[in-house]
Design a protein around this motif. Sequence first.
Motif, PDB file in Angstrom:
ATOM      1  N   ILE A   1      46.699  46.153  51.028  1.00  0.00           N
ATOM      2  CA  ILE A   1      48.017  46.122  50.139  1.00  0.00           C
ATOM      3  C   ILE A   1      47.520  45.864  48.636  1.00  0.00           C
ATOM      4  O   ILE A   1      48.225  46.674  47.865  1.00  0.00           O
ATOM      5  CB  ILE A   1      48.951  44.649  50.700  1.00  0.00           C
ATOM      6  N   ALA A   2      46.624  44.938  48.531  1.00  0.00           N
ATOM      7  CA  ALA A   2      46.166  44.864  46.934  1.00  0.00           C
ATOM      8  C   ALA A   2      45.722  46.182  46.372  1.00  0.00           C
ATOM      9  O   ALA A   2      45.859  46.450  45.247  1.00  0.00           O
ATOM     10  CB  ALA A   2      45.284  43.575  46.921  1.00  0.00           C
ATOM     11  N   GLN A   3      44.644  46.558  47.148  1.00  0.00           N
ATOM     12  CA  GLN A   3      44.060  48.094  46.481  1.00  0.00           C
ATOM     13  C   GLN A   3      45.120  49.226  46.398  1.00  0.00           C
ATOM     14  O   GLN A   3      45.318  49.890  45.390  1.00  0.00           O
ATOM     15  CB  GLN A   3      42.715  48.565  47.481  1.00  0.00           C
ATOM     16  N   GLY A   4      46.161  49.130  47.516  1.00  0.00           N
ATOM     17  CA  GLY A   4      47.090  49.955  47.233  1.00  0.00           C
ATOM     18  C   GLY A   4      48.138  49.881  46.047  1.00  0.00           C
ATOM     19  O   GLY A   4      48.391  50.714  45.140  1.00  0.00           O
ATOM     20  N   GLY A   5      48.314  48.429  45.825  1.00  0.00           N
ATOM     21  CA  GLY A   5      48.939  48.094  44.740  1.00  0.00           C
ATOM     22  C   GLY A   5      48.149  48.338  43.232  1.00  0.00           C
ATOM     23  O   GLY A   5      48.857  48.820  42.290  1.00  0.00           O
ATOM     24  N   LEU A   6      47.138  48.375  43.126  1.00  0.00           N
ATOM     25  CA  LEU A   6      46.152  48.586  42.272  1.00  0.00           C
ATOM     26  C   LEU A   6      46.221  50.135  41.625  1.00  0.00           C
ATOM     27  O   LEU A   6      46.264  50.448  40.723  1.00  0.00           O
ATOM     28  CB  LEU A   6      44.875  48.185  42.251  1.00  0.00           C
TER      29      LEU A   6
ATOM     30  N   VAL B   1      50.164  43.502  33.271  1.00  0.00           N
ATOM     31  CA  VAL B   1      49.092  42.596  33.493  1.00  0.00           C
ATOM     32  C   VAL B   1      49.237  41.565  34.333  1.00  0.00           C
ATOM     33  O   VAL B   1      48.199  41.130  35.195  1.00  0.00           O
ATOM     34  CB  VAL B   1      48.560  42.012  32.096  1.00  0.00           C
ATOM     35  N   GLY B   2      50.220  41.035  34.523  1.00  0.00           N
ATOM     36  CA  GLY B   2      50.461  39.939  35.464  1.00  0.00           C
ATOM     37  C   GLY B   2      50.387  40.391  36.832  1.00  0.00           C
ATOM     38  O   GLY B   2      49.834  39.771  37.619  1.00  0.00           O
ATOM     39  N   TRP B   3      51.019  41.749  37.118  1.00  0.00           N
ATOM     40  CA  TRP B   3      50.804  42.103  38.398  1.00  0.00           C
ATOM     41  C   TRP B   3      49.339  42.433  38.823  1.00  0.00           C
ATOM     42  O   TRP B   3      48.810  42.314  39.896  1.00  0.00           O
ATOM     43  CB  TRP B   3      51.500  43.516  38.503  1.00  0.00           C
ATOM     44  N   MET B   4      48.427  42.637  37.846  1.00  0.00           N
ATOM     45  CA  MET B   4      47.116  42.995  37.981  1.00  0.00           C
ATOM     46  C   MET B   4      46.466  41.931  38.367  1.00  0.00           C
ATOM     47  O   MET B   4      45.525  41.846  39.380  1.00  0.00           O
ATOM     48  CB  MET B   4      46.580  43.645  36.530  1.00  0.00           C
ATOM     49  N   TYR B   5      46.585  40.620  37.949  1.00  0.00           N
ATOM     50  CA  TYR B   5      46.004  39.466  38.266  1.00  0.00           C
ATOM     51  C   TYR B   5      46.642  39.020  39.639  1.00  0.00           C
ATOM     52  O   TYR B   5      45.761  38.425  40.476  1.00  0.00           O
ATOM     53  CB  TYR B   5      46.196  38.206  37.057  1.00  0.00           C
ATOM     54  N   PHE B   6      47.854  39.133  39.797  1.00  0.00           N
ATOM     55  CA  PHE B   6      48.381  38.954  41.393  1.00  0.00           C
ATOM     56  C   PHE B   6      47.515  39.576  42.153  1.00  0.00           C
ATOM     57  O   PHE B   6      47.196  39.137  43.421  1.00  0.00           O
ATOM     58  CB  PHE B   6      49.930  39.202  41.480  1.00  0.00           C
ATOM     59  N   LEU B   7      47.551  40.963  41.921  1.00  0.00           N
ATOM     60  CA  LEU B   7      46.486  41.822  42.921  1.00  0.00           C
ATOM     61  C   LEU B   7      45.264  41.539  42.977  1.00  0.00           C
ATOM     62  O   LEU B   7      44.710  41.652  44.226  1.00  0.00           O
ATOM     63  CB  LEU B   7      47.166  43.105  42.681  1.00  0.00           C
ATOM     64  N   ALA B   8      44.789  40.958  41.885  1.00  0.00           N
ATOM     65  CA  ALA B   8      43.080  40.631  41.998  1.00  0.00           C
ATOM     66  C   ALA B   8      43.116  39.454  42.917  1.00  0.00           C
ATOM     67  O   ALA B   8      41.969  39.219  43.798  1.00  0.00           O
ATOM     68  CB  ALA B   8      42.581  40.328  40.692  1.00  0.00           C
TER      69      ALA B   8
END
Length: 472
Positions: free
Chosen positions: A323-328, A336-343
Amino acid sequence: MSHSSPSDETIREKLSFATKLAYGAGDLGPAITANIGVFFALFFFTNVAGLSAGLAGSILMIGKIWDAVNDPMVGVLSDRTSSPWGRRLPWMLYGAVPFGIFFFLQWVVPPLTPWGLFWYYVIIAILFNSFYTAVNLPYTALTPELTQDYDERTSLNSFRFTFSIGGSILSLFLALGVFSLLKIEQEQQYLVLAGICTVASVLPLFWCVWGVRDRVLATEARRMETETEEQIPVLQQLRIAFSNRPFLFVAGIYLFSWLGVQVTASILPYFVVNWMGLSEAQFNLVAIAVQGTALLMLYVWSAVSERVGKKAVYYMGMILWIIAQGGLFFLQKGQVGWMYFLAVLAGFGVSVAYLIPWSMMPDVIELDELQTGKRREGIFYAFMVFLQKMGLALGLFLVGVALQSAGFKERIAGQPIPVQPDSALLAIRIAIGPLPMVGLILGLILAYFYPITREVHAEILLKLSERKRGNG
């Protein structure tokens, strides 16, 4: 009337916190030295030692090839080692200081010609990688010698990877501290960093050896009583290893998981800088978000594994990671906030990629012992480490080919970051999303068919115990 020897009682005791801590410390030095090498070696060779990029890349390639080749050699030799300290501990004990010395010498710039420097660093790389394997491979093979308990092995590996991931994070903070606080020549900065990392890498190896010694020697004494002395030729050992179906599943699970880790790690700086339009400093923070989460989740996943088993934990971690890789892949500039959440979400999966395959390996080794009457941890672990290094090489190769074919523009020293064509930006997004997702999905499929459940493992141990009682 049967009675137990002191070694039997020691083996049956639960591992103490101190023993687990000492075992975990054994992975700190390899993690620090490997991480410093991954992040800084190429830059050091070109920007500090003054070598061309071609010579610098050749040094790293030769070192990596030798590093992969020497794994099976050390694995077989450690299986056949006989000493008062057992099979694994002498390698760690006598290899620790040379391991530190040759790590430090990688960061020295002797007054030589470019070709003189090339051969100096090639020789040091070969020697360093030899001693890296000499301390790290026998260390990885200690797990089944410390405990036969299914859940305790998962706990033991969580301690190991706490130090492993913690060492990687520590090395990044040490580098940032040295480079920002010490206002001296860059060459001297690297020497200071190398000196600190050398001490931080060597001392924990001695802590590990002394902390696990009693437990390992008790297991070794038991093994010597029950195992025959017949030596199986190396090629036959390989055939046995690769005819062990669960080993092939674990090797595949680990390879695909590690491929996901390496592809993501290698493309992440391009994604943060070129696609998200952020500073290069932000890359370190994103990497620390992933690694920090992975570190914290080791204990959570270890506890969950005791309740639901290793396969279920692997499913949960991989699904969150996918899910994280797909979100990226769908992430846009400014989010940027979403980037850190997915990280952070990706860190949940990275933690499982570290923990679960290594926790499955001892179960595979015991199945092999049941089938053959021999314990050959070294050869199994050697091929796991070999696959890790091949996963790294394959991941970097795939990313490099993808970027080059998409028209990626390299940065020229002293110039601003170039604007990338749309084709290169798409390649970066594919490498951060769909490419690792393919590997993670293949790992999930293999995990579904992995045959050693908690119940199967209990049956293996019961049969081994019955055989040993029959031999006793």
